[in-house]
Enzyme design. Structure first.
Site, PDB file in Angstrom:
ATOM      1  N   GLU A  93       0.836  -1.198   0.000  1.00 51.26           N
ATOM      2  CA  GLU A  93       0.000   0.000   0.000  1.00 51.26           C
ATOM      3  C   GLU A  93       0.865   1.239   0.000  1.00 51.26           C
ATOM      4  OE1 GLU A  93      -0.907   2.257   2.823  1.00 51.26           O
ATOM      5  OE2 GLU A  93      -2.941   2.867   2.267  1.00 51.26           O
ATOM      6  N   ASP A 114      -0.633  -4.496   3.283  1.00 55.08           N
ATOM      7  CA  ASP A 114      -0.706  -3.164   3.866  1.00 55.08           C
ATOM      8  C   ASP A 114       0.056  -3.278   5.179  1.00 55.08           C
ATOM      9  OD1 ASP A 114      -3.434  -0.793   4.553  1.00 55.08           O
ATOM     10  OD2 ASP A 114      -1.252  -0.725   4.888  1.00 55.08           O
TER      11      ASP A 114
END
Ligand code: P6P
Length: 338
Positions: A93, A114
């Site tokens: 991310e 992420d």
């Protein structure tokens, strides 16, 4: 004391992955991810003391102000996975471009992650987490984004780690159920603690969404959220702004988590590869439903989406069958052909 001996029937994460897959490369991958989660957990716990709060002064691939911990967590994960010898493609991310591991050090796995989801909550000590999804690169591929821009059903396994009063790593193989591993900090191991399954009947009546966006939702969503609030026993509203914390509670207690499409963001906010897909696999493997909501006249399964770009977004409606079917009913009531 005996509490430090690893209970025979509760394997470590490595033992569990080996027992269930006999895939030594996947054991190495999950050990690398587990090590990252331990390092990130330590950094998160020290944030206040070590002055790790605040902004790093840079922005990430999506224009979010990067926190010092965002940058640190991303470096921890990209370095560990790049050097693991079992990865070919990394999508974070925090990085606009994918990382293609040089051939000499490549392996078969492609990981979307992420590293620190919900990091806007760091400075006020609300739980944050790491989310990951794992694909196996295509036969003969040298490792490109084509190995990871695929439907969610191609994902081999997925999971998250939640950094809170306990550090818990929740992990699912496709078709293999959802398993929780609790970190025993005294020995630095994730120990299998429980199998996760949606509570019978849907569990606690909880709805979780950012109602600050409600003006921009379509009418059936507005009507559904209003309906949660009425009656003898209305639903409780619980929303932390940290997807890992909100999904962890939804999986354990029941309820529904929504980040719907709206007039401003027709694809919603959350990212397919490292938020939508991993959480959708976990929700479905716990017996729930994970949908993008209404799409071209029918309800679309999140895992059926095929992302065109590594940072593509999708709307999210996910939770137990009771609550997601209740949500669907507001479209039927609106006369929309399903
Ligand atoms: P909002 C955190 O930034 C995040 O990506 C998810 O963890 C969380 O569910 C969502 O965004 C919160 O977004 O718009 O409600 O602040």
């Amino acid at each position: 004391t005996s509490s430090h001996l690893i209970p025979q029937n509760a394997p470590t994460l490595a033992g569990f992955v080996m027992q269930n897959t006999k895939d030594k490369d996947l054991v190495i991958l999950m050990q690398a991810i587990a090590l990252c989660c331990k390092q990130i957990s330590t950094a998160v716990k020290r944030a206040g003391i070590a002055k790790l709060y605040g902004l790093a002064g840079e922005q990430n691939s999506t224009g979010d102000d990067q926190k010092k911990l965002d940058v640190m967590s991303n470096e921890i994960m990209t370095n560990a996975l790049r050097n693991s010898g079992v990865c070919a493609v990394l999508v974070s991310e925090e990085d606009e471009e994918p990382i293609i591991v040089p051939e000499g050090n490549q392996g078969k796995y492609c990981v979307a992650f992420d590293p620190l989801d919900g990091s806007s909550n760091i400075d006020c000590n609300v739980s944050v987490g790491t989310i990951f999804g794992v694909y196996e690169k295509k036969e003969g591929s040298v490792g490109t984004t084509a190995d990871i821009l695929r439907g969610g059903d191609d994902m081999l396994c997925a999971g998250y780690c939640v950094y809170s009063s306990a550090v818990e790593l929740v992990f699912a193989f496709k078709g293999g159920g959802v398993h929780c591993f609790c970190l025993d900090p005294s020995i630095g191991e994730f120990i299998n603690s429980r199998v996760m399954k949606f509570p019978e009947g849907g569990g606690k009546k909880i709805y979780s969404c950012n109602e600050g966006n409600s003006e921009k939702w379509d009418q059936p969503i507005k009507d559904c959220v209003e309906a949660f609030k009425i009656g003898e026993k209305p639903y409780a509203a619980r929303y932390t702004g940290s997807m890992v914390a909100d999904i962890h509670r939804t999986l354990l207690y029941g309820g529904i988590f929504m980040y719907p499409a709206d007039k401003k963001s027709p694809k919603g906010k959350l990212r397919i590869l490292y938020e939508g897909f991993p959480m959708a696999m976990l929700i479905e493997q716990c017996g729930g439903i994970a949908s993008t909501g209404l799409f071209n006249g029918s309800f679309q399964r999140i895992l059926d989406v095929v992302p065109g770009h590594i940072h593509d977004r999708c709307p999210i409606i996910m939770g137990g069958e009771r609550d997601v079917n209740f949500f669907y009913s507001f479209y039927e009531n609106a006369g929309i052909e399903i």
